[in-house]
Structure formats: C-alpha cells, structure tokens
Enzyme design. Structure first.
Site, PDB file in Angstrom:
ATOM      1  N   SER A  17       9.765  63.187  82.904  1.00 41.83           N
ATOM      2  CA  SER A  17       9.198  62.249  84.182  1.00 41.83           C
ATOM      3  C   SER A  17       8.461  63.237  84.973  1.00 41.83           C
ATOM      4  O   SER A  17       7.813  62.519  85.967  1.00 41.83           O
ATOM      5  CB  SER A  17      10.645  62.085  84.844  1.00 41.83           C
ATOM      6  N   LYS A  33      11.479  65.893  91.386  1.00 48.81           N
ATOM      7  CA  LYS A  33      10.450  64.993  91.716  1.00 48.81           C
ATOM      8  C   LYS A  33       9.464  65.570  92.777  1.00 48.81           C
ATOM      9  O   LYS A  33       9.678  66.447  93.295  1.00 48.81           O
ATOM     10  CB  LYS A  33      10.866  63.607  92.352  1.00 48.81           C
TER      11      LYS A  33
END
Length: 291
Positions: A58, A119
């Site tokens: 990701s 993230k």
C-alpha cells in the site's frame, strides 16, 4: 604481705558473627538480568525508537514488502498506543504534537482487529480532502501531480505476480519486473513524494469532500489504487456493502514517524542457508530516510 589470688578467667564471649550472605544461584541471576533487559527494551521501544516491518504494497513506491524501518516515538507525544500492545491502557496523550502534512506515520487502526498500519498524512484537523478523477484536492486546491519515470521492481517471493497487474509485468534479460506509472505530488509548502496510479477506481479516485475532525488526521497510501485508507470508512462505520478502510484516525492512535529503513529483503532467503541472507538483501534500500 598477703598473696593476691589470680583473677578469674574471662567469661566466653557471647557476641555472634553474621553468617556470609547466601550466594544467589546462577538461574536467579539470569532471570534478574532478563527482567532488567526486558524493562529497558520496553522503555526504549515505547518512548524512543521501535522497529516496523512492511507487510503490504500500500505504500509503494516508497516502501516495499520486506522493508524494515525504525519509527521514532517522541514526535507526536505518547498515548497508550505508544506502548507495545497498548498496555497499560492510559487515556489521553502526554506531550502532544501534530504531524505535518506529508509525514509517513505508524498508527493503530480502529476496530476489534486493531493492528499497526503505516500511511502518509494528507489532511490535518479542519482540512478538507477530496479525490477528483484521481487527483488530490486539499482545502479546495488541486495538488500538483506530475508524471515521472515509471516505477520498476523485480518480481520476487515478496513481490510476485499477485502484487502486480499483468498489464505491468515486463520480461527483461534480468528476469520479470513490475513497471507501474509513477507520479510526484507536491503539497503546499513544497513537501513532495511519489505515488502510483495504475487505473481508475470510482470509489477511490472520485470521492466526497471529507472534513477532518478535530484531533484527527486523514491518511492515504502512496499506492493509491491498492490502499484501504481514510478515503474509506472503518469497519464499524461502513454501511453494508460499502468498501472498508481506516476512516479518520484519532491523533492519540498515531504512534510515531518513520525515519530510516534499516533492512530490506526480497523474501528469497532460506534460514537454513546463511549465504542466501546476503543474496536476498536489497542493499540499495538500506539507509533510506524519509522527507
């Protein structure tokens, strides 16, 4: 002259001497040492630096599966999630701080299956965030998105055909590689980073306008088409049939800031064959920092 009688002998001393301390056994000394070591490691990992490994794609292109990095713990304050496993369950934050837009952070996800996630910070409290046709808008302003050279990575056990769309697999003289369109985004203030954009996905590339609540942040993965992030509601907030992600993340769940990659492996090593530990290492990734 009278002869003096001899003095009676002195009574035996009643003083007692203390017996020597019983030496500790080797086993007890080892246990004491291990407990002290565990305490030092716990304190260091909770308040200074902790390791983190990358389990998914990701955060491509910056982070690959098999990267290991250090996360600094002091940047944004301390909460229960600064501690391993969230123990002890203290409330609030000590020495609170707010991440900067563009920081790569590790945080604790919400829900019953909470786990550590990494993230990039995109929106701060009060910001509005939206995606329009794959372009990021922050507070109503389009974030510049410049096409740059494609991202390429060799296929390996840590990044095989399951992680690369067949459209992007190329055969070379050195073996198969994954070659994905890459772009550079530049946030207000000049902070820039690279993102991947493989295809158009309506739910991810065209979103509503999100307003970040107080004491929360909006986080996104750099691999925009393969990241369950703040563009999607968390499991407890999602409607039936709705795609799930992370939702807004409370600041007290943010554990720290990624600082440096200290190891990276392509997954081809065999623990019984020590020389493969060297051949599996991605040496060019070790020591890479974060803007």
């Amino acid at each position: 002259m009278d002869e003096q009688s001899p003095a009676p002998p002195a009574p035996p001393s009643t003083a007692t001497t203390s017996s020597p301390a019983k030496p500790r056994s080797e086993a007890s000394e080892t246990i004491r040492f291990l407990l002290k070591l565990a305490l030092v490691v716990w304190l260091f990992r909770s308040f200074v630096i902790a390791p983190f490994s990358i389990p998914s794609e990701s955060m491509l292109p910056r982070l690959l599966i098999g990267d290991y990095l250090f996360v600094s713990k002091w940047n944004y304050g301390y909460s229960r999630w600064s501690m391993p496993f969230g123990v002890p369950p203290i409330s609030g934050r000590l020495f609170p701080g707010t991440p900067a837009r563009g920081d790569t952070v590790v945080f604790r996800s919400k829900g019953d299956d909470d786990h550590d996630v990494i993230k990039r910070v995109i929106g701060l409290p009060g910001d509005t965030v939206q995606m329009r046709r794959g372009q990021l808008f922050l507070n109503g302003q389009a974030i510049p998105k410049q096409r740059i050279a494609d991202f390429t990575v060799p296929l390996s056990p840590n990044f095989d055909e399951r992680h690369c769309d067949t459209r992007f697999i190329q055969q070379t003289s050195q073996g198969a590689i994954c070659q994905i369109p890459r772009f550079r985004e530049t946030l207000p203030g000049g902070r820039s980073y690279e993102v991947l954009d493989q295809r158009y996905i309506p739910d991810a590339d065209d979103t509503q306008v999100y307003t970040v609540p107080a004491n929360n942040v909006f986080l996104m993965g750099d691999n925009r088409d393969d990241s369950a992030d703040s563009r999607f509601p968390s499991a407890e907030e999602a409607l039936p049939g709705q795609a799930q992600g992370m939702g807004f993340i409370p600041l007290d769940r943010v554990q720290g800031k990624a600082v440096i990659v200290f190891w990276s492996t392509d997954g081809s090593a065999n623990w019984l064959l020590p020389w493969t530990w060297v051949t599996a290492a991605r040496w060019n990734r070790i020591g890479g920092g974060f803007d």
